[in-house]
Scaffold this active site. Structure first.
Site, PDB file in Angstrom:
ATOM      1  CB  CYS A 111      37.691   9.982 116.899  1.00  0.00           C
ATOM      2  SG  CYS A 111      38.463   8.625 117.818  1.00  0.00           S
ATOM      3  CG  HIS A 162      37.526  12.845 121.122  1.00  0.00           C
ATOM      4  ND1 HIS A 162      36.275  12.493 120.667  1.00  0.00           N
ATOM      5  CD2 HIS A 162      38.264  11.706 121.110  1.00  0.00           C
ATOM      6  CE1 HIS A 162      36.237  11.197 120.414  1.00  0.00           C
ATOM      7  NE2 HIS A 162      37.438  10.694 120.679  1.00  0.00           N
ATOM      8  CD  GLU A 215      34.451  15.658 121.159  1.00  0.00           C
ATOM      9  OE1 GLU A 215      34.625  14.523 121.658  1.00  0.00           O
ATOM     10  OE2 GLU A 215      35.041  16.039 120.127  1.00  0.00           O
TER      11      GLU A 215
END
Length: 378
Positions: free
Chosen positions: A248, A333, A335
């Protein structure tokens, strides 16, 4: 209690309050996720923003202590169509409204969020203010206009850790540079046994070298990447010495460090359903995203970066890789697992890069190149 949302263009929405009392100013944005409101509220990348949830029912599964992305919520306000004050979920420990009240964050419900979202899509993000007071529109407009310039450019400093701390592991040592890092990044590294050292956003290249890392993780974070030029400078100094993986804001900073440029998007990408195409394989991934800036495609030419991923909706850049050094990044993202876990491979790819780098030991050649350049041999 009544609450109002006033936009800087003069549009006024009147609804019900379900958060804290008072006024809060921020950039009004929208998120298209059907679930994940707790992660949105606690994501540091939303610092300074009033978030509109496009899904009409919010709060129905409550709040769980295991789902926070940071200890202190970062948003400046939450806007929903319908708020459910009584959650139905065995994991729920309290309600979303209680969480907002605990941290002094206003919430407004029972307004036309579809109209608000269409307005943002048409006109772009804009400032707004949520209030539970009886102040006049003129008073509220004056409060919005009085927001100090420095408050709009210090988001990273307000969300980054203020001190170094250690999350022990038995395998590769990773320095995680915290620009407003989500807990999910740390969880993914811990899951792989990494020895993680978390450092503030203004840590210098020399300070990172002294930590003797195997690799460097650049976290997500709020705001304009050009507001943290010291971070791009640090990355440029370490490029080639250690494998680097950016997420990001970390993706944008790596690109800036390599000579590319960034630009502000009209209304950004925020949600858990953004399609991203991996150019090498042609595979499409469903990704979680939260950003208002992107790397300019035209600025990649002339750098040593190559584009690895693009957004299937608007064709903006979603990933880059350095052609010469072990460094890559993605705008989304991995994760956050909206796919649910099909993007986690990027962390494995990062660790594979670290092991290959250590095996080949290219640090010496990089240092020799720097010395040769200083002597005028290159």
């Amino acid at each position: 209690m009544q609450a109002r949302l006033l936009l800087e263009d003069g549009t006024l929405f009147t609804g019900k309050s379900f958060g804290a009392e008072g006024e809060f100013t921020g950039e009004v944005v929208f998120n298209t996720g059907v679930t994940g409101y707790q992660e949105v509220v606690s994501d540091p990348s939303y610092y300074g923003q009033i978030v509109t949830m496009t899904y009409p029912l919010i709060g129905n599964y409550g709040i769980s202590r295991d789902d926070f992305e940071s200890l202190v919520p970062a948003i400046h306000g939450l806007v929903v169509r319908r708020y459910e004050p009584i959650p139905s979920n065995w994991r729920a420990e309290y309600s979303l409204g209680d969480l907002l009240k605990e941290h002094g964050i206003p919430g407004i419900s029972d307004i036309d969020t579809r109209m608000l979202t269409r307005k943002i899509r048409q006109n772009g993000t804009m400032k707004g203010i949520i209030t539970t007071s009886a102040k006049s529109v003129e008073e509220l407009q004056a409060m919005m206009a009085d927001v100090k310039v420095e408050e709009l450019h210090n988001q990273v400093a307000n969300t980054s850790t203020k001190f170094l701390y250690h999350n022990p592991g038995t395998k590769e040592r990773i320095v995680l540079v915290d620009f407003g890092a989500k807990n999910g990044i740390l969880r993914q590294l811990n899951k792989r046994g990494c020895d993680v050292v978390i450092v503030p956003h203004n840590t210098t290249a020399e300070e990172i070298r002294r930590l003797n890392p195997d690799g460097i993780q650049l976290s997500n974070g709020p705001g304009d990447p050009k507001d943290v030029p010291h971070a791009a400078k640090m990355i440029a100094e370490l490029l080639g010495e250690y494998p680097i993986f950016g997420i990001c804001l970390g993706h944008q900073l790596l690109s800036l460090a390599c000579g590319a440029d960034t630009e502000k998007l009209k209304f950004g990408h925020r949600g858990g359903n953004h399609p991203v195409k991996e150019l090498a394989t042609g595979r499409c991934y469903i990704t979680s995203q939260n950003h208002g800036y992107a790397v300019k495609e035209s600025s990649i030419a002339g750098t040593e970066l190559e584009i690895t991923h693009i957004n299937n909706n608007d064709k903006t850049i979603e990933g880059v890789r350095h052609k010469k050094y072990p460094a890559f990044s993605v705008q989304y993202h991995p994760e956050a697992s909206p796919g649910p876990q099909d993007n986690n491979y990027l962390f494995d790819q990062f660790l594979d890069m670290i092991r290959e780098h250590k095996q080949n030991n290219p640090q010496k050649s990089r240092q020799a190149e720097i010395m040769a350049a200083a002597k005028g041999e290159l």
